[in-house]
Motif scaffolding. Structure first.
Motif, PDB file in Angstrom:
ATOM      1  N   ARG A  15       0.829  -1.202   0.000  1.00 20.57           N
ATOM      2  CA  ARG A  15       0.000   0.000   0.000  1.00 20.57           C
ATOM      3  C   ARG A  15       0.868   1.257   0.000  1.00 20.57           C
ATOM      4  NH1 ARG A  15      -2.499  -4.185   1.729  1.00 20.57           N
ATOM      5  NH2 ARG A  15      -4.747  -4.406   1.597  1.00 20.57           N
ATOM      6  N   LEU A  16       1.951   1.226   0.770  1.00 17.49           N
ATOM      7  CA  LEU A  16       2.860   2.368   0.784  1.00 17.49           C
ATOM      8  C   LEU A  16       3.539   2.534  -0.568  1.00 17.49           C
ATOM      9  CD1 LEU A  16       4.468   2.090   4.320  1.00 17.49           C
ATOM     10  CD2 LEU A  16       3.034   3.933   3.450  1.00 17.49           C
ATOM     11  N   GLU A  17       3.968   1.430  -1.168  1.00 17.00           N
ATOM     12  CA  GLU A  17       4.593   1.512  -2.488  1.00 17.00           C
ATOM     13  C   GLU A  17       3.613   2.094  -3.508  1.00 17.00           C
ATOM     14  OE1 GLU A  17       7.680   1.222  -3.567  1.00 17.00           O
ATOM     15  OE2 GLU A  17       8.302   0.834  -1.499  1.00 17.00           O
ATOM     16  N   SER A  18       2.349   1.713  -3.409  1.00 12.09           N
ATOM     17  CA  SER A  18       1.328   2.244  -4.308  1.00 12.09           C
ATOM     18  C   SER A  18       1.122   3.744  -4.080  1.00 12.09           C
ATOM     19  CB  SER A  18       0.020   1.488  -4.102  1.00 12.09           C
ATOM     20  OG  SER A  18      -0.993   2.020  -4.908  1.00 12.09           O
ATOM     21  N   LEU A  19       1.093   4.153  -2.825  1.00 10.71           N
ATOM     22  CA  LEU A  19       0.939   5.567  -2.493  1.00 10.71           C
ATOM     23  C   LEU A  19       2.121   6.381  -3.024  1.00 10.71           C
ATOM     24  CD1 LEU A  19      -0.701   7.736  -1.023  1.00 10.71           C
ATOM     25  CD2 LEU A  19       0.527   7.111   1.062  1.00 10.71           C
ATOM     26  N   ILE A  20       3.306   5.851  -2.866  1.00 14.01           N
ATOM     27  CA  ILE A  20       4.505   6.532  -3.378  1.00 14.01           C
ATOM     28  C   ILE A  20       4.446   6.622  -4.898  1.00 14.01           C
ATOM     29  CG2 ILE A  20       7.017   6.343  -3.616  1.00 14.01           C
ATOM     30  CD1 ILE A  20       6.949   5.040  -0.744  1.00 14.01           C
ATOM     31  N   ALA A  21       4.055   5.524  -5.543  1.00 12.89           N
ATOM     32  CA  ALA A  21       3.950   5.523  -7.009  1.00 12.89           C
ATOM     33  C   ALA A  21       2.917   6.546  -7.478  1.00 12.89           C
ATOM     34  CB  ALA A  21       3.594   4.126  -7.505  1.00 12.89           C
ATOM     35  N   ASP A  22       1.806   6.658  -6.774  1.00 11.18           N
ATOM     36  CA  ASP A  22       0.790   7.652  -7.126  1.00 11.18           C
ATOM     37  C   ASP A  22       1.346   9.073  -7.000  1.00 11.18           C
ATOM     38  OD1 ASP A  22      -1.041   5.667  -7.642  1.00 11.18           O
ATOM     39  OD2 ASP A  22      -2.179   5.952  -5.775  1.00 11.18           O
ATOM     40  N   GLY A  23       2.129   9.317  -5.964  1.00 14.46           N
ATOM     41  CA  GLY A  23       2.744  10.630  -5.790  1.00 14.46           C
ATOM     42  C   GLY A  23       3.708  10.955  -6.915  1.00 14.46           C
ATOM     43  N   VAL A  24       4.475   9.951  -7.332  1.00 16.28           N
ATOM     44  CA  VAL A  24       5.415  10.146  -8.440  1.00 16.28           C
ATOM     45  C   VAL A  24       4.650  10.404  -9.730  1.00 16.28           C
ATOM     46  CG1 VAL A  24       7.188   9.004  -9.838  1.00 16.28           C
ATOM     47  CG2 VAL A  24       7.265   8.821  -7.345  1.00 16.28           C
ATOM     48  N   LYS A  25       3.563   9.667  -9.963  1.00 17.65           N
ATOM     49  CA  LYS A  25       2.733   9.891 -11.158  1.00 17.65           C
ATOM     50  C   LYS A  25       2.133  11.297 -11.149  1.00 17.65           C
ATOM     51  CE  LYS A  25       1.346   5.108 -11.754  1.00 17.65           C
ATOM     52  NZ  LYS A  25       0.240   4.155 -11.569  1.00 17.65           N
ATOM     53  N   ALA A  26       1.889  11.842  -9.953  1.00 22.05           N
ATOM     54  CA  ALA A  26       1.332  13.192  -9.841  1.00 22.05           C
ATOM     55  C   ALA A  26       2.388  14.271 -10.063  1.00 22.05           C
ATOM     56  CB  ALA A  26       0.682  13.378  -8.472  1.00 22.05           C
ATOM     57  N   GLY A  27       3.648  13.854 -10.234  1.00 21.40           N
ATOM     58  CA  GLY A  27       4.698  14.810 -10.556  1.00 21.40           C
ATOM     59  C   GLY A  27       5.670  15.120  -9.439  1.00 21.40           C
ATOM     60  N   PHE A  28       5.523  14.473  -8.300  1.00 19.99           N
ATOM     61  CA  PHE A  28       6.441  14.707  -7.192  1.00 19.99           C
ATOM     62  C   PHE A  28       7.607  13.725  -7.258  1.00 19.99           C
ATOM     63  CE2 PHE A  28       2.197  15.900  -5.698  1.00 19.99           C
ATOM     64  CZ  PHE A  28       2.421  17.232  -5.360  1.00 19.99           C
ATOM     65  N   ALA A  29       8.778  14.173  -6.847  1.00 21.37           N
ATOM     66  CA  ALA A  29       9.935  13.284  -6.799  1.00 21.37           C
ATOM     67  C   ALA A  29       9.723  12.230  -5.708  1.00 21.37           C
ATOM     68  CB  ALA A  29      11.206  14.084  -6.501  1.00 21.37           C
ATOM     69  N   ARG A  30      10.199  11.014  -5.965  1.00 21.13           N
ATOM     70  CA  ARG A  30      10.027   9.910  -5.014  1.00 21.13           C
ATOM     71  C   ARG A  30      10.539  10.280  -3.627  1.00 21.13           C
ATOM     72  NH1 ARG A  30       9.183   4.376  -4.916  1.00 21.13           N
ATOM     73  NH2 ARG A  30      10.373   3.259  -3.329  1.00 21.13           N
ATOM     74  N   ASN A  31      11.718  10.897  -3.569  1.00 19.26           N
ATOM     75  CA  ASN A  31      12.282  11.247  -2.262  1.00 19.26           C
ATOM     76  C   ASN A  31      11.439  12.298  -1.539  1.00 19.26           C
ATOM     77  OD1 ASN A  31      13.176  13.222  -4.112  1.00 19.26           O
ATOM     78  ND2 ASN A  31      15.002  13.653  -2.895  1.00 19.26           N
ATOM     79  N   VAL A  32      10.764  13.158  -2.291  1.00 22.24           N
ATOM     80  CA  VAL A  32       9.889  14.156  -1.685  1.00 22.24           C
ATOM     81  C   VAL A  32       8.652  13.479  -1.101  1.00 22.24           C
ATOM     82  CG1 VAL A  32       8.415  16.159  -2.169  1.00 22.24           C
ATOM     83  CG2 VAL A  32      10.720  16.038  -3.136  1.00 22.24           C
ATOM     84  N   VAL A  33       8.066  12.552  -1.839  1.00 18.86           N
ATOM     85  CA  VAL A  33       6.894  11.828  -1.347  1.00 18.86           C
ATOM     86  C   VAL A  33       7.241  11.091  -0.056  1.00 18.86           C
ATOM     87  CG1 VAL A  33       5.238   9.991  -1.849  1.00 18.86           C
ATOM     88  CG2 VAL A  33       5.900  11.587  -3.654  1.00 18.86           C
ATOM     89  N   ILE A  34       8.377  10.415  -0.055  1.00 21.72           N
ATOM     90  CA  ILE A  34       8.795   9.670   1.139  1.00 21.72           C
ATOM     91  C   ILE A  34       9.057  10.614   2.304  1.00 21.72           C
ATOM     92  CG2 ILE A  34      10.628   8.205   2.093  1.00 21.72           C
ATOM     93  CD1 ILE A  34      10.778   6.908  -0.732  1.00 21.72           C
TER      94      ILE A  34
END
Length: 52
Positions: A15-34
């Motif tokens: 679920r966390l990986e999915s949430l992170i992937a959604d954030g990246v798809k929305a244009g945010f950098a992975r490290n920023v989402v985390i």
């Protein structure tokens, strides 16, 4: 991917990986989402304590 006998981790990890992937798809950098997720978790209990 099963973890070593940690059912909560097995449940939450995809679920966390999915949430992170959604954030990246929305244009945010992975490290920023985390970083934001960590900040939300860090601030949660402190905010709750102030309300009490």
């Amino acid at each position: 991917m099963a973890q070593d006998g940690h059912p909560a981790e097995d449940y939450l990890s995809p679920r966390l990986e999915s949430l992170i992937a959604d954030g990246v798809k929305a244009g945010f950098a992975r490290n920023v989402v985390i970083a934001v997720l960590i900040d939300l978790l860090d601030d949660g209990p402190a905010d709750d304590a102030e309300v009490r």
